[in-house]
Design a protein around this motif. Structure first.
Motif, short mmCIF file in Angstrom:
data_model
loop_
_atom_site.label_atom_id
_atom_site.label_comp_id
_atom_site.label_asym_id
_atom_site.label_seq_id
_atom_site.Cartn_x
_atom_site.Cartn_y
_atom_site.Cartn_z
N ARG A 232 -26.39 -11.39 -34.68
CA ARG A 232 -25.38 -10.36 -34.44
C ARG A 232 -24.99 -10.32 -32.95
NH1 ARG A 232 -27.87 -7.23 -38.62
NH2 ARG A 232 -29.26 -6.17 -37.17
N GLY A 233 -25.93 -10.69 -32.07
CA GLY A 233 -25.63 -10.59 -30.65
C GLY A 233 -25.55 -11.92 -29.93
N THR A 234 -25.72 -13.02 -30.65
CA THR A 234 -25.76 -14.32 -30.00
C THR A 234 -24.90 -15.32 -30.78
OG1 THR A 234 -28.05 -13.88 -29.36
CG2 THR A 234 -27.28 -16.14 -29.12
N LYS A 235 -24.00 -15.95 -30.06
CA LYS A 235 -23.16 -16.98 -30.71
C LYS A 235 -23.86 -18.32 -30.57
CE LYS A 235 -18.51 -18.97 -30.70
NZ LYS A 235 -18.44 -18.95 -32.17
N ILE A 236 -24.02 -19.01 -31.68
CA ILE A 236 -24.64 -20.33 -31.68
C ILE A 236 -23.58 -21.37 -31.98
CG2 ILE A 236 -26.45 -21.77 -32.70
CD1 ILE A 236 -27.55 -19.32 -31.33
N ASN A 237 -23.37 -22.25 -31.03
CA ASN A 237 -22.41 -23.34 -31.24
C ASN A 237 -23.14 -24.55 -31.80
OD1 ASN A 237 -20.10 -21.97 -30.16
ND2 ASN A 237 -20.99 -22.26 -28.11
N VAL A 238 -22.81 -24.91 -33.02
CA VAL A 238 -23.44 -26.06 -33.64
C VAL A 238 -22.36 -27.07 -33.97
CG1 VAL A 238 -25.35 -24.76 -34.59
CG2 VAL A 238 -23.27 -25.03 -35.95
N SER B 15 -35.51 -10.24 -35.57
CA SER B 15 -35.20 -11.03 -36.77
C SER B 15 -34.00 -11.92 -36.48
CB SER B 15 -34.90 -10.12 -37.95
OG SER B 15 -33.66 -9.47 -37.76
N THR B 16 -33.86 -12.98 -37.25
CA THR B 16 -32.74 -13.90 -37.05
C THR B 16 -31.40 -13.19 -37.29
OG1 THR B 16 -34.05 -15.84 -37.56
CG2 THR B 16 -31.69 -16.04 -37.86
N ALA B 17 -31.36 -12.29 -38.27
CA ALA B 17 -30.11 -11.55 -38.52
C ALA B 17 -29.72 -10.73 -37.29
CB ALA B 17 -30.26 -10.66 -39.74
N GLU B 18 -30.68 -10.03 -36.67
CA GLU B 18 -30.40 -9.28 -35.45
C GLU B 18 -29.95 -10.22 -34.33
OE1 GLU B 18 -33.34 -5.62 -34.92
OE2 GLU B 18 -34.43 -7.47 -35.44
N PHE B 19 -30.66 -11.33 -34.21
CA PHE B 19 -30.37 -12.31 -33.17
C PHE B 19 -28.93 -12.82 -33.29
CE2 PHE B 19 -30.35 -16.94 -32.19
CZ PHE B 19 -30.56 -16.87 -30.82
N ASP C 293 -24.87 -19.69 -40.55
CA ASP C 293 -23.70 -19.03 -41.12
C ASP C 293 -23.20 -17.93 -40.19
OD1 ASP C 293 -25.64 -17.10 -41.37
OD2 ASP C 293 -25.49 -16.89 -43.56
N GLY C 294 -23.87 -17.78 -39.04
CA GLY C 294 -23.47 -16.78 -38.05
C GLY C 294 -23.87 -15.37 -38.40
N ARG C 295 -24.54 -15.18 -39.55
CA ARG C 295 -24.90 -13.82 -39.99
C ARG C 295 -26.38 -13.68 -40.34
NH1 ARG C 295 -22.85 -13.04 -44.76
NH2 ARG C 295 -22.28 -15.22 -45.07
N HIS C 296 -26.87 -14.56 -41.19
CA HIS C 296 -28.23 -14.40 -41.70
C HIS C 296 -29.13 -15.60 -41.45
CE1 HIS C 296 -26.78 -10.85 -43.75
NE2 HIS C 296 -25.85 -11.57 -44.36
N HIS C 297 -28.56 -16.80 -41.48
CA HIS C 297 -29.37 -18.01 -41.49
C HIS C 297 -29.24 -18.81 -40.20
CE1 HIS C 297 -30.12 -17.17 -45.64
NE2 HIS C 297 -28.86 -17.35 -46.00
N LEU C 298 -30.38 -19.25 -39.71
CA LEU C 298 -30.42 -20.21 -38.61
C LEU C 298 -31.40 -21.29 -39.04
CD1 LEU C 298 -29.52 -20.94 -35.75
CD2 LEU C 298 -31.47 -19.63 -34.88
N ARG C 299 -30.89 -22.49 -39.27
CA ARG C 299 -31.69 -23.53 -39.90
C ARG C 299 -31.62 -24.82 -39.10
NH1 ARG C 299 -29.48 -21.72 -45.84
NH2 ARG C 299 -31.22 -20.34 -46.33
#
Length: 323
Positions: A316-322, A310-314, A282-288
């Motif tokens: 905030r500074g990293t864009k994940i293209n899915v 934490s994933t939330a911190e991660f 969701d770009g904010r809290h969840h990486l699944r």
């Protein structure tokens, strides 16, 4: 006329990492024993400067003024002659390398090992890791007499340690480090009193080995079930760490994970999940990541070249293209 007091057993202690230090310190305080020498690994280069560093056991031994032997070859006649000069009654081994028979059979009472599992389960170099990776709910420590085949000698005592759902390798290591020290004291006291049992190990088809970890051990395979992957992460955290790759190919270490609980908003996680290995965020809290039987939540991660967070911190500074 009362009999003369029995002199304490002369002990040689063999160990290297910090896991072995509480056992050494406990044996030094044991009235039934006198530690006369310590055997540990040679100093190793470490850190950016590759300077030589002493093992944790060596540092503890020198702080107590104990003689320290650091053989590069346990079969060396010079080392064995020096070892023999201490006239040990018993050797206690914790987290040390495999001993040749000429060494483990040298003392009149033999050698005992403290192993971080309930033998005969998890014989081998990495019992703590494998117990967690197999999802065990309990493990423990075992004392046993050394013989030819590794981790096969007669059992003396065992103490059970529950595994909490949030235990990982680091936390369980600390628990068993303390449990092993207490077991070693009880074992040496029983040997000194002549009351130590010697119970042959019972083999069965259900036994699981604990081989040395390899690089492949840490790779997350999302075609497996979510809980299996959670256990894999637990068994390898904080070291050597489970790992995977983001959709763009960047390496990612995973320190904590959980079986994802589907949220009320069906749009956040498709149901049923897509093919195993599909990423969602969701770009904010969840990486699944989709697994064979559901979603895996990555809770604490480390991108290559970055710090653990934490994933939330991660996110905030990293864009994940899915997809």
């Amino acid at each position: 006329m009362s009999p003369a007091p029995t002199p304490p057993l002369r002990l040689i202690f063999l160990g290297t990492p910090d896991f072995a230090v509480p056992t050494l310190e406990t044996l030094l305080a044991l009235p039934q024993a006198q530690v006369v020498a310590v055997v540990t690994a040679p100093d190793r280069p470490a850190g950016r400067g590759r300077q030589l560093h002493a093992s944790a056991v060596k540092e503890a031994a020198l702080a107590r003024g104990l003689p320290v032997l650091q053989p590069t070859n346990l079969k060396s006649p010079d080392f064995q002659q020096e070892l023999r000069s201490y006239a040990a009654d018993l050797q206690v081994v914790v987290a040390f390398r495999m001993l040749p028979e000429a060494v483990w059979a040298m003392p009149r009472l033999g050698s005992v090992n403290i192993h971080a599992s309930l033998l005969p389960q998890y014989r081998g170099a990495a019992p703590i890791n494998w117990a967690l990776m197999h999802g065990e709910t309990q493990t423990g420590v075992t004392s046993f007499f050394l013989q030819h085949e590794i981790d096969t000698g007669p059992l003396i005592f065992q103490d059970v340690t529950p595994i909490a759902p949030d235990d990982d390798f680091g936390s369980l290591y600390e628990k068993l480090k303390v449990a092993g020290a207490a077991l070693a004291a009880r074992t040496v006291a029983a040997i000194a009193a002549g009351t130590a049992p010697s119970i042959p190990q019972q083999l069965s088809a259900e036994l699981r080995p604990a081989p040395k970890l390899s690089k492949d051990t840490g790779r997350l395979d999302f075609s497996r079930g979510a809980q299996e992957l959670v256990n894999q992460v637990r068994g390898l955290a904080p070291v050597p760490t489970a790992c995977t790759q983001l959709p763009d190919g960047r390496g990612l270490k995973v320190f904590r994970a959980a079986v994802a609980v589907a949220p009320a908003e069906a749009t956040e996680i498709p149901t049923p999940p897509p093919a195993a290995g599909t990423w969602r965020t969701d770009g904010r809290h969840h990486l699944r990541v989709a697994t064979a039987d559901g979603w895996l939540d990555l809770l604490e991660v480390q991108l290559e070249g970055k710090k653990r967070m934490s994933t939330a911190e991660f996110l905030r500074g990293t864009k994940i293209n899915v997809p």
